[in-house]
Design an enzyme around this catalytic site. Structure first.
Site, mmCIF file in Angstrom:
data_model
loop_
_atom_site.group_PDB
_atom_site.id
_atom_site.type_symbol
_atom_site.label_atom_id
_atom_site.label_comp_id
_atom_site.label_asym_id
_atom_site.label_seq_id
_atom_site.Cartn_x
_atom_site.Cartn_y
_atom_site.Cartn_z
ATOM 1 N N ASP A 1 72.099 23.966 -3.259
ATOM 2 C CA ASP A 1 72.305 22.862 -2.330
ATOM 3 C C ASP A 1 73.377 23.301 -1.329
ATOM 4 O O ASP A 1 74.076 24.304 -1.519
ATOM 5 C CB ASP A 1 72.710 21.586 -3.066
ATOM 6 C CG ASP A 1 72.290 20.327 -2.318
ATOM 7 O OD1 ASP A 1 72.083 20.403 -1.089
ATOM 8 O OD2 ASP A 1 72.158 19.272 -2.948
ATOM 9 N N CYS A 2 73.514 22.545 -0.252
ATOM 10 C CA CYS A 2 74.262 23.034 0.896
ATOM 11 C C CYS A 2 75.775 23.024 0.677
ATOM 12 O O CYS A 2 76.366 21.967 0.496
ATOM 13 C CB CYS A 2 73.853 22.239 2.123
ATOM 14 S SG CYS A 2 72.093 22.462 2.455
#
Length: 695
Positions: free
Chosen positions: A239-240
């Site tokens: 995820d970012c």
């Protein structure tokens, strides 16, 4: 489908020509071009939760939770094919002009299959609800639609966020979800496993949080479970900026080099974020083997080859941008809006007669709100139909009055005005009207993902399940006008509008975030042009229900399978304008058959359910969903219906996380809702029970 083995071979041949620096650069979400190898730049970050998102004009379908309320996997697969068609059209148009920016690629980071275990979770709207079987079936269908069945992938889907991830939003960057082996196997893992085994999903994304002490983007489960036990051959994505959390938030590493090493050594191939900028240095320090970087690079390039991005010509290269504006896509969006609406209450007021031309007062902060149509992670529709516009277009403007009534959450609409500055106007409109359509709820500005580097929103979780205070005041004031009220809730999950004290509220529609034509679908439903058929994919709780601690990931007391109290509206509940009857139910070889009859006075669709339960300490507290189907019947029509049931029908999960076949007596319940007393009372129908002795 794409020839995976050949794509692996081609990827290995290409990566073998790269330097370490070049390989490391390709493991970032915004991968730069490598001119000497004729590799163009590529941005891996693209969204397609309920339409091609964040890249301009696109067909906007109902939010994912609304799509779940349809309980229609075949139609959801078709929607997925439309979304991938539009994403291809955008890619073809933009890349031909040298625009390879974010959200314009073919690797779509959808669907979100996290379990909506707690109704306060802001991102629950992105999911397919609270049931692992439902989530598994719908995820597989949507992934198949996104990826297609061509010689190359139409788009490459990514199932997220592995694994036990559903809030609290404000703590996600440092949160450690402590989850039992039983709950993981029984609740949190099934949809991921189904996405891999049944749909061949291209990618898996890890969550920000930790799971039982290991960061989800650097957990040993990537290799032992996902690639080992489940046989996953695709790529794993962080995820970012989640890998940065390893050293800044979780404090399990000290430096970016150590964080990058922990992630890639445990099988995380692509970094959405910036921490893999330190990979080359990590290799030089001996923290990561060059071969590990090479393997990750081969996986990401396998996906690019599977998409046909290095082929001279693919079957999807001629998809033109004009498809985004096609009537077929618009019709599908409207159909989804119609199917997703759940009628929770009807004291005989609905449907209204269009011939009578009643004067309708459209009131509320969501009555003319575009934001309440699309939810989060959305595209931009070429045209929207709000609730107000829906009634004006169908009924005629001279029969429609309007007042915003109040702001969504603030105590006044105009900054310099007195508190409750639209209440008097709303009451005036109500008194002028024959019927009031009161549009309340939330939108993505107050319910959704928390704000961080990768997300511009400021929403997060709900504090409770009640309507915001200004809306409660509005409901109270409008009810005192004495006119019959149709309450329409637009939200991403359960709310308790507390309508028991208002006899004026004759009907309640849960419309979710209903998509670009949501207003039209709502108006059609009010006037009986659409027979509501949606059912709840989540339990609606009373606002004063004492919920388990939000940070606890134990399933005890959660969702319809383990909830011990009486809900406001149960999972799988929803009313129709017609009446369906079940008869002759029988079971054979993991299938159930029955005669379904439309005994009412309107054509309609019925969602039929099968729930299974047994008396065993390893079983959920209440029978669990094991099969469902949609059937259309004309007035007076009867059909034999067969539902193929869950492959794991007669299995239970022990405390140590082992699934096993359980012998003995089981009970199978067949009908239009659960077998609980509240569902039967609200629907005024019973369910059939079949006893099965599993030898």
């Amino acid at each position: 489908m794409a020839d995976h083995d050949n794509c692996v071979k081609r990827a290995k041949e290409l990566v073998a020509k790269m330097s370490l620096k070049e390989m490391c650069s390709q493991l970032l979400y915004d991968s730069p071009a490598i001119g000497r190898l004729n590799i163009p730049a590529y941005n891996w970050w693209n969204e397609a939760l309920h339409g091609a998102a964040r890249s301009g004009t696109a067909t906007v379908f109902p939010q994912a939770i609304g799509l779940a309320a349809m309980f229609d996997p075949s139609f959801l697969e078709y929607i997925g094919s439309i979304v991938s068609c539009e994403q291809r059209a955008k890619y073809n148009a933009h890349s031909s002009k040298g625009d390879r920016g974010i959200y314009k690629g073919l690797t779509v980071w959808s669907p979100n299959v996290n379990i909506f275990r707690d109704p306060r979770w802001g991102r629950g709207q992105e999911t397919y609800g609270e049931d692992p079987y439902l989530s598994s079936v719908l995820a597989a269908a949507y992934i198949k639609g996104l990826q297609g069945d061509g010689s190359v992938l139409k788009t490459a889907a990514c199932v997220k966020h592995f694994a036990a991830h559903s809030g609290p939003e404000k703590e996600r960057h440092h949160f450690n979800a402590e989850v039992s082996k039983k709950d993981l196997e029984e609740t949190y893992f099934p949809a991921f496993e189904a996405a891999i085994k049944k749909a061949g999903v291209n990618a898996v994304m890890g969550a920000y949080s930790m799971l039982n002490g290991q960061p989800c983007c650097g957990t040993s489960l990537i290799e032992t479970l996902i690639r080992g036990k489940w046989g996953f051959k695709g790529m794993f994505i962080s995820d970012c900026w989640a890998i940065r959390d390893f050293h800044e938030q979780h404090k399990i590493t000290r430096t970016p080099e150590e964080s990058a090493s922990l992630a890639i050594n445990n099988g995380c191939d692509l970094n959405c974020g910036c921490t893999y900028n330190f990979l080359e240095k990590a290799v030089q320090k001996g923290l990561v083997a060059k071969q590990t970087v090479k393997k990750a690079c081969e996986r990401v390039f396998t996906t690019r080859f599977e998409l046909g991005l290095f082929d001279e010509k693919t079957e999807y290269d001629d998809i033109d941008f004009s498809v985004i504006f096609s009537k077929e896509h618009e019709n599908a969006s409207l159909s989804a809006s119609r199917k997703s609406i759940v009628m929770l209450k009807n004291d005989g007021l609905l449907p209204l007669s269009l011939k009578d031309r009643p004067k309708i007062g459209i009131i509320g902060p969501n009555a003319d709100s575009i934001a309440s149509l699309h939810g989060n992670y959305h595209g931009t529709s070429a045209r929207y139909c709000t609730v107000l516009e829906g009634f004006r277009s169908i009924l005629g403007g001279e029969y429609v009055y309007y007042s915003q009534g109040c702001a969504l959450v603030k105590d006044r609409v105009e900054r310099l005005a007195l508190e409750d500055d639209r209440i008097a106007e709303a009451v005036t409109v109500a008194k002028l009207s024959d019927v009031v359509v009161l549009c309340l709820g939330l939108d993505e500005t107050v319910e959704g993902e928390m704000h961080d580097d990768g997300n511009g929103g400021i929403a997060g979780d709900k504090n409770d399940l009640f309507l915001p205070k200004p809306q409660r005041k509005l409901l109270d004031s409008v009810a005192k006008a004495g006119k019959p009220i149709i309450l329409v809730l637009l939200s991403g999950g359960a709310l308790d509008p507390a309508i028991d004290e208002y006899p004026e509220v004759k009907a309640l529609l849960q419309a979710w975030y209903p998509g670009e034509f949501g207003g039209q679908a709502i108006c059609e439903t009010v006037f009986g042009l659409n027979n509501p058929s949606g059912k709840l994919p989540v339990t609606f709780y009373k606002g004063d229900t004492v919920l388990p601690d939000y940070s606890s990931y134990s399933m005890k007391g959660r969702t319809y399978r383990y909830f011990e109290g009486i809900p406001l509206y149960p999972f799988a509940f929803g009313l129709s304008y017609t009446r369906f009857e079940y008869s002759c139910a029988s079971y054979f070889d993991k299938s159930v058959s029955f005669i379904l009859s439309n005994k009412g006075n309107m054509d309609g669709e019925e969602i039929s359910f099968c729930f299974i339960g047994c008396s065993d300490r390893d079983a959920p507290l209440n029978p669990r969903l094991c099969g469902f189907t949609r059937t259309f019947l004309e007035v007076g029509e009867s059909k034999w219906v067969t539902i193929k049931l869950d492959e794991d029908l007669f299995t239970l999960v022990r405390d140590e996380g082992v699934r096993y076949e359980r012998k003995g007596e089981w009970e199978l319940f067949v009908g239009g809702h659960q077998k609980d007393a509240l569902s039967c009372s609200l629907a005024k129908t019973d369910v059939a029970m079949i006893k099965i002795n599993k030898e």
